[in-house]
Design a protein around this motif. Structure first.
Motif, short mmCIF file in Angstrom:
data_model
loop_
_atom_site.label_atom_id
_atom_site.label_comp_id
_atom_site.label_asym_id
_atom_site.label_seq_id
_atom_site.Cartn_x
_atom_site.Cartn_y
_atom_site.Cartn_z
N PHE A 35 3.69 -4.26 1.53
CA PHE A 35 4.80 -3.78 1.12
C PHE A 35 5.47 -2.88 2.09
CE2 PHE A 35 7.66 -1.03 -1.82
CZ PHE A 35 8.27 -2.01 -2.35
N ALA A 36 6.75 -2.93 2.25
CA ALA A 36 7.70 -2.24 2.83
C ALA A 36 8.87 -1.45 2.00
CB ALA A 36 8.22 -2.66 4.08
N GLY A 37 8.79 -0.26 1.36
CA GLY A 37 9.81 0.07 0.78
C GLY A 37 9.85 1.58 0.68
N ARG A 38 10.47 2.34 -0.15
CA ARG A 38 10.66 3.95 -0.02
C ARG A 38 10.62 4.24 -1.69
NH1 ARG A 38 11.83 7.60 3.65
NH2 ARG A 38 12.52 9.52 3.19
N LEU A 39 9.72 5.29 -1.91
CA LEU A 39 9.64 5.83 -3.41
C LEU A 39 9.79 6.94 -3.35
CD1 LEU A 39 6.55 3.46 -4.31
CD2 LEU A 39 8.91 3.56 -5.59
N GLY A 40 10.24 7.78 -4.48
CA GLY A 40 10.35 9.28 -4.67
C GLY A 40 8.86 9.90 -4.51
N GLN A 41 8.91 11.13 -4.43
CA GLN A 41 7.40 11.93 -4.52
C GLN A 41 7.48 12.39 -6.04
OE1 GLN A 41 5.19 12.37 -2.30
NE2 GLN A 41 5.97 12.50 -0.45
N ASP A 42 7.23 11.44 -6.73
CA ASP A 42 7.20 11.48 -8.37
C ASP A 42 6.20 10.53 -9.07
OD1 ASP A 42 8.51 8.75 -8.24
OD2 ASP A 42 10.53 9.74 -8.05
N ALA A 43 6.37 10.59 -10.22
CA ALA A 43 5.21 9.81 -11.20
C ALA A 43 5.31 8.46 -10.92
CB ALA A 43 5.41 10.64 -12.64
N ILE A 44 6.62 8.07 -10.72
CA ILE A 44 6.77 6.56 -10.50
C ILE A 44 6.30 6.15 -9.21
CG2 ILE A 44 8.31 4.88 -10.17
CD1 ILE A 44 10.30 6.41 -11.95
N GLY A 45 6.48 6.99 -8.11
CA GLY A 45 5.83 6.69 -6.76
C GLY A 45 4.40 6.83 -6.87
N GLU A 46 3.71 7.51 -7.54
CA GLU A 46 2.31 7.60 -7.66
C GLU A 46 1.78 6.36 -8.56
OE1 GLU A 46 0.39 9.74 -6.47
OE2 GLU A 46 2.29 10.57 -5.29
N ALA A 47 2.59 6.07 -9.57
CA ALA A 47 1.99 4.95 -10.14
C ALA A 47 2.07 3.63 -9.42
CB ALA A 47 2.94 4.51 -11.40
N PHE A 48 3.11 3.58 -8.38
CA PHE A 48 3.02 2.30 -7.68
C PHE A 48 1.88 2.42 -6.56
CE2 PHE A 48 7.56 1.32 -8.79
CZ PHE A 48 7.16 -0.14 -8.77
N SER A 49 1.74 3.60 -5.89
CA SER A 49 0.64 3.82 -5.16
C SER A 49 -0.71 3.40 -5.70
CB SER A 49 0.44 5.30 -4.71
OG SER A 49 1.64 5.62 -3.82
N THR A 50 -0.64 3.53 -6.89
CA THR A 50 -2.27 3.40 -7.60
C THR A 50 -2.30 1.76 -7.82
OG1 THR A 50 -2.34 5.32 -8.65
CG2 THR A 50 -3.48 3.73 -9.73
N LEU A 51 -1.03 1.27 -8.22
CA LEU A 51 -0.95 -0.34 -8.65
C LEU A 51 -1.10 -1.06 -7.21
CD1 LEU A 51 -0.13 -3.12 -10.19
CD2 LEU A 51 2.31 -2.27 -9.50
N PHE A 52 -0.69 -0.54 -6.07
CA PHE A 52 -0.84 -1.26 -4.89
C PHE A 52 -2.10 -0.99 -4.48
CE2 PHE A 52 3.96 -0.48 -3.79
CZ PHE A 52 4.25 -1.34 -4.52
N ALA A 53 -2.82 0.05 -4.82
CA ALA A 53 -4.36 0.02 -4.19
C ALA A 53 -5.22 -0.85 -4.91
CB ALA A 53 -4.73 1.40 -4.33
N GLU A 54 -4.81 -0.86 -6.37
CA GLU A 54 -5.66 -1.79 -7.20
C GLU A 54 -5.51 -3.23 -7.02
OE1 GLU A 54 -3.92 -0.73 -11.12
OE2 GLU A 54 -5.27 1.08 -11.38
N ARG A 55 -4.04 -3.74 -6.52
CA ARG A 55 -3.81 -5.03 -5.85
C ARG A 55 -4.41 -5.51 -4.52
NH1 ARG A 55 -0.26 -7.95 -9.50
NH2 ARG A 55 -0.83 -7.22 -11.48
N GLY A 56 -4.74 -4.24 -3.96
CA GLY A 56 -5.11 -4.71 -2.60
C GLY A 56 -3.93 -4.80 -1.34
N LEU A 57 -2.77 -4.52 -1.76
CA LEU A 57 -1.71 -4.59 -0.90
C LEU A 57 -1.93 -3.56 0.24
CD1 LEU A 57 -0.45 -5.48 -3.50
CD2 LEU A 57 1.94 -4.55 -2.67
N GLN A 58 -1.24 -4.00 1.45
CA GLN A 58 -1.40 -3.13 2.71
C GLN A 58 -0.27 -2.18 2.33
OE1 GLN A 58 -1.61 -5.38 6.23
NE2 GLN A 58 -2.93 -7.13 5.34
N THR A 59 -0.35 -0.94 2.62
CA THR A 59 0.67 0.04 2.14
C THR A 59 1.13 0.85 3.36
OG1 THR A 59 -0.92 1.52 1.39
CG2 THR A 59 0.22 0.05 -0.35
N GLU A 60 0.93 0.63 4.80
CA GLU A 60 1.32 1.32 6.00
C GLU A 60 2.70 1.53 5.78
OE1 GLU A 60 -0.89 -0.93 5.82
OE2 GLU A 60 -2.80 -0.47 6.39
#
Length: 322
Positions: A59-84
């Motif tokens: 996934f290539a995108g941009r999120l804030g340094q906020d709770a929403i950004g943290e929630a997506f980071s957790t979700l992407f890790a759980e799903r096994g997405l590449q987040t570089e």
């Protein structure tokens, strides 16, 4: 047949990750309670859907340094997405989209929440080096802001130079271009001009019927294919009506599957797109049938990500329908 894997990353999904704030059925999410906040955004939905189905995806995108950004980071890790390729913005917040739901589950995107004066993080997406992949999945929403438009066009150029196919989900949302626009408004001259180069470079174009009529004055996928110089594969969805498709020289219709229950149609088109790319190595009719099942199953729960099916769940569902 499984997915068409091409190296460590088969699909790069580029674009917005955001919150869909779902209002109570028949109510206004800006005023009425309770609201239901769900992680969403079409490219993020497709990426998560692909990962759940078993396709390697970044996934290539941009999120804030906020709770929403943290929630997506957790979700992407759980799903096994590449987040570089995931960027974080210290100045701009993640976007919240207010979604009005009708009593039967249909939704309409009406406005945004959270802007603190500098816009949203997804509007400030910066160009990045993309890994080789089978597909670059994009939409048109990044074109609505100068910085994200530049990043999107950079990605398209890289994809072309690397031999990566461009899959375009048109995903027309007038509110992103003009926050006070009527959600039923079609694209104006500026949006049409910005979108045209993508339409002329995509190897696969997926449109809702109303989008096909807005951009091509026809909902016939064969006519759309012939109207473009590269003769792309074209899929036209229409809610609960049959899906029409032109994949190479093959064409047909696929009756939309009826899910056991309809809780929320948010993300149904994105689940369809994920299923289509996941099964790209299959015969055209099987690709569309699998994708249609993915779209139906995601309607059984709230939001566009949580109810996404696994490949095994799709196969069980297809085994029970004619």
């Amino acid at each position: 047949m499984g997915s068409d894997i091409a190296g460590p990353c088969s699909v790069v999904c580029l674009g917005e990750a955001l919150i869909d704030r779902l209002g109570p059925p028949g109510g206004d999410p800006a005023l009425d309670r309770p609201v239901d906040d769900r992680l969403g955004g079409a490219p993020a939905n497709v990426a998560c859907g692909l990962a759940r189905l078993g396709t390697p995806v970044a996934f290539a995108g941009r999120l804030g340094q906020d709770a929403i950004g943290e929630a997506f980071s957790t979700l992407f890790a759980e799903r096994g997405l590449q987040t570089e390729l995931l960027q974080r913005d210290a100045e701009r917040p993640s976007r919240i989209v207010l979604v009005r739901r009708s009593p039967d589950g249909e939704r309409q995107f009406q406005a945004f929440s959270g802007d603190q004066g500098l816009g949203f993080a997804d509007q400030a997406l910066e160009p990045a080096s993309l890994p080789p992949a089978r597909w670059l999945l994009i939409g048109t929403l990044p074109l609505a802001a100068p910085m994200s438009a530049s990043a999107l066009l950079s990605a398209v150029r890289q994809a072309q130079s690397q031999g990566t196919g461009i899959a375009l989900d048109v995903n027309w949302r007038p509110t992103f271009w003009d926050p006070v626009a009527d959600p039923a408004t079609g694209p104006g001259p500026k949006a049409l001009a910005a979108t045209e180069p993508l339409l002329q470079q995509a190897a696969l174009i997926k449109l809702a019927r109303e989008e096909a009529l807005c951009f091509f004055k026809t909902d016939d996928p064969g006519a759309i294919q012939q109207a473009l110089p590269q003769r792309p594969d074209v899929v036209v969805t229409d809610g609960a009506a049959p899906v029409r498709w032109q994949l190479g020289a093959d064409s047909g219709e696929q009756t939309a599957f009826q899910p056991p229950t309809v809780v929320d149609t948010t993300g149904a088109g994105d689940a369809f797109t994920a299923g289509l790319l996941h099964r790209w190595a299959a015969a055209p009719q099987e690709r569309i049938r699998f994708a249609a099942a993915c779209g139906a199953l995601v309607c059984g729960g709230p939001g566009g990500i949580d109810p996404q099916p696994t490949e095994a769940q799709v196969e069980v569902f297809l085994g029970g329908v004619s």
